[in-house]
Design a protein around this motif. Sequence first.
Motif, PDB file in Angstrom:
ATOM      1  N   HIS A  27       1.023  -1.016  -0.204  1.00  0.00           N
ATOM      2  CA  HIS A  27      -0.081  -0.301  -0.092  1.00  0.00           C
ATOM      3  C   HIS A  27       0.904   0.929  -0.018  1.00  0.00           C
ATOM      4  CE1 HIS A  27      -2.659   3.076   1.941  1.00  0.00           C
ATOM      5  NE2 HIS A  27      -3.621   2.113   1.262  1.00  0.00           N
ATOM      6  N   PRO A  28       0.612   2.023  -0.232  1.00  0.00           N
ATOM      7  CA  PRO A  28       0.922   3.486  -0.660  1.00  0.00           C
ATOM      8  C   PRO A  28       1.450   3.907   0.670  1.00  0.00           C
ATOM      9  CG  PRO A  28      -0.416   4.288  -2.350  1.00  0.00           C
ATOM     10  CD  PRO A  28      -0.746   2.207  -2.128  1.00  0.00           C
ATOM     11  N   ALA A  49       0.300  10.589   1.122  1.00  0.00           N
ATOM     12  CA  ALA A  49      -0.223  11.731   0.511  1.00  0.00           C
ATOM     13  C   ALA A  49      -0.049  12.015  -0.685  1.00  0.00           C
ATOM     14  CB  ALA A  49      -0.406  12.537   1.612  1.00  0.00           C
ATOM     15  N   GLU A  50       1.191  12.199  -1.145  1.00  0.00           N
ATOM     16  CA  GLU A  50       1.616  12.694  -2.510  1.00  0.00           C
ATOM     17  C   GLU A  50       1.486  11.833  -3.218  1.00  0.00           C
ATOM     18  OE1 GLU A  50       3.149  15.982  -3.646  1.00  0.00           O
ATOM     19  OE2 GLU A  50       2.197  16.681  -1.667  1.00  0.00           O
ATOM     20  N   THR A  51       2.080  10.920  -3.359  1.00  0.00           N
ATOM     21  CA  THR A  51       2.061   8.811  -3.950  1.00  0.00           C
ATOM     22  C   THR A  51       0.153   9.193  -4.639  1.00  0.00           C
ATOM     23  OG1 THR A  51       4.131   8.222  -2.546  1.00  0.00           O
ATOM     24  CG2 THR A  51       2.282   6.636  -3.858  1.00  0.00           C
ATOM     25  N   MET A  52      -0.639   8.678  -3.457  1.00  0.00           N
ATOM     26  CA  MET A  52      -1.271   8.933  -3.732  1.00  0.00           C
ATOM     27  C   MET A  52      -2.330   9.909  -4.736  1.00  0.00           C
ATOM     28  SD  MET A  52      -2.098   7.014   0.367  1.00  0.00           S
ATOM     29  CE  MET A  52      -3.888   6.523   0.068  1.00  0.00           C
ATOM     30  N   LYS A  53      -2.141  11.108  -4.184  1.00  0.00           N
ATOM     31  CA  LYS A  53      -2.680  11.579  -5.157  1.00  0.00           C
ATOM     32  C   LYS A  53      -1.904  11.803  -6.707  1.00  0.00           C
ATOM     33  CE  LYS A  53      -1.365  15.651  -2.987  1.00  0.00           C
ATOM     34  NZ  LYS A  53      -0.847  17.546  -2.290  1.00  0.00           N
ATOM     35  N   PHE A 104       6.455   4.446   4.829  1.00  0.00           N
ATOM     36  CA  PHE A 104       7.524   4.145   5.158  1.00  0.00           C
ATOM     37  C   PHE A 104       8.513   3.671   5.411  1.00  0.00           C
ATOM     38  CE2 PHE A 104       4.899   4.808   9.977  1.00  0.00           C
ATOM     39  CZ  PHE A 104       3.647   4.969   9.117  1.00  0.00           C
ATOM     40  N   LYS A 105       8.517   2.464   3.823  1.00  0.00           N
ATOM     41  CA  LYS A 105      10.078   2.172   4.119  1.00  0.00           C
ATOM     42  C   LYS A 105      10.548   3.562   3.104  1.00  0.00           C
ATOM     43  CE  LYS A 105      12.055  -1.815   1.735  1.00  0.00           C
ATOM     44  NZ  LYS A 105      12.288  -1.729   0.126  1.00  0.00           N
ATOM     45  N   GLU A 106      10.484   3.768   2.378  1.00  0.00           N
ATOM     46  CA  GLU A 106      10.575   4.900   2.052  1.00  0.00           C
ATOM     47  C   GLU A 106      11.407   5.811   2.773  1.00  0.00           C
ATOM     48  OE1 GLU A 106      12.129   4.983  -1.211  1.00  0.00           O
ATOM     49  OE2 GLU A 106      12.857   7.369  -1.641  1.00  0.00           O
ATOM     50  N   CYS A 107      10.937   6.285   3.175  1.00  0.00           N
ATOM     51  CA  CYS A 107      11.083   7.439   4.838  1.00  0.00           C
ATOM     52  C   CYS A 107      11.355   7.346   6.080  1.00  0.00           C
ATOM     53  CB  CYS A 107      10.145   8.309   4.581  1.00  0.00           C
ATOM     54  SG  CYS A 107       9.455   9.157   3.379  1.00  0.00           S
ATOM     55  N   HIS A 108      11.889   5.843   6.310  1.00  0.00           N
ATOM     56  CA  HIS A 108      12.938   5.037   7.019  1.00  0.00           C
ATOM     57  C   HIS A 108      11.499   5.268   8.270  1.00  0.00           C
ATOM     58  CE1 HIS A 108      16.184   4.189   5.477  1.00  0.00           C
ATOM     59  NE2 HIS A 108      16.439   5.822   4.896  1.00  0.00           N
ATOM     60  N   GLY A 109      10.090   5.027   8.333  1.00  0.00           N
ATOM     61  CA  GLY A 109       9.481   5.828   9.466  1.00  0.00           C
ATOM     62  C   GLY A 109       8.962   4.427  10.021  1.00  0.00           C
ATOM     63  N   LEU A 110       9.977   4.079  10.745  1.00  0.00           N
ATOM     64  CA  LEU A 110       9.920   3.322  11.769  1.00  0.00           C
ATOM     65  C   LEU A 110      11.190   3.069  11.973  1.00  0.00           C
ATOM     66  CD1 LEU A 110       9.644  -0.404  10.819  1.00  0.00           C
ATOM     67  CD2 LEU A 110       9.084   1.308   9.266  1.00  0.00           C
ATOM     68  N   GLU A 113      -9.554  10.650   4.266  1.00  0.00           N
ATOM     69  CA  GLU A 113     -10.519  11.564   4.801  1.00  0.00           C
ATOM     70  C   GLU A 113     -10.303  12.549   4.676  1.00  0.00           C
ATOM     71  OE1 GLU A 113     -12.493  12.550   9.287  1.00  0.00           O
ATOM     72  OE2 GLU A 113     -13.761  11.266   7.387  1.00  0.00           O
ATOM     73  N   ASN A 114      -8.247  13.033   4.635  1.00  0.00           N
ATOM     74  CA  ASN A 114      -8.203  14.438   4.358  1.00  0.00           C
ATOM     75  C   ASN A 114      -6.987  14.094   3.561  1.00  0.00           C
ATOM     76  OD1 ASN A 114      -6.397  16.833   3.915  1.00  0.00           O
ATOM     77  ND2 ASN A 114      -6.593  16.491   5.620  1.00  0.00           N
ATOM     78  N   PRO A 115      -6.699  13.785   2.204  1.00  0.00           N
ATOM     79  CA  PRO A 115      -6.053  13.572   1.238  1.00  0.00           C
ATOM     80  C   PRO A 115      -4.655  14.536   0.888  1.00  0.00           C
ATOM     81  CG  PRO A 115      -8.641  13.382   0.500  1.00  0.00           C
ATOM     82  CD  PRO A 115      -8.470  14.366   1.322  1.00  0.00           C
ATOM     83  N   ASN A 116      -4.759  15.694   1.306  1.00  0.00           N
ATOM     84  CA  ASN A 116      -3.985  16.753   1.032  1.00  0.00           C
ATOM     85  C   ASN A 116      -3.388  17.145   2.312  1.00  0.00           C
ATOM     86  OD1 ASN A 116      -1.924  17.898  -0.326  1.00  0.00           O
ATOM     87  ND2 ASN A 116      -3.392  19.329  -1.226  1.00  0.00           N
ATOM     88  N   PRO A 117      -2.910  16.292   3.831  1.00  0.00           N
ATOM     89  CA  PRO A 117      -2.897  17.174   4.574  1.00  0.00           C
ATOM     90  C   PRO A 117      -1.804  17.739   4.931  1.00  0.00           C
ATOM     91  CG  PRO A 117      -1.996  14.493   5.187  1.00  0.00           C
ATOM     92  CD  PRO A 117      -2.698  15.143   3.313  1.00  0.00           C
TER      93      PRO A 117
END
Length: 127
Positions: A55-56, A120-124, A61-67, A86-90
Amino acid sequence: QIGKVGTVVGCDTSSCGACTILLDGRSAKSCSVLAVQADGSSVTTIEGLAGDEWHPVQAAFKECHGLQCGYCTPGMVMSAVDLLSENPNPTEAEIREGLEGNLCRCTGYHNIVKSVALAAETMKGGK
Ligand code: FES
Ligand code: FES
């Protein structure tokens, strides 16, 4: 009993968000939902998020070392999926507010926020 181990228990008191799943598409802290309350509902755990590809939000999370240790990650990802539905462009502030029910004991919040912004960018872009 059903062999799903992706959703974890952090506190069992609705405080940490590690157990977050999607209940009928909305994030819910599963430690505070009785099985009977979910009867007839759609329940999505982290295992159900990816199709043939990540999933994007997972990919971001993998790309940005979000863990770091990864313990909070399933809940963070599920909350982020709900947030972006809810908010695609937060804004950054909206991401931080949207994830405020999820705690990371490794305190890796900066990269988690960056991950959600990238997702969010990817999903847009429809990826
Ligand atoms: Fe911490 Fe559910 S285990 S909120
Ligand atoms: Fe360790 Fe968040 S990455 S608790």
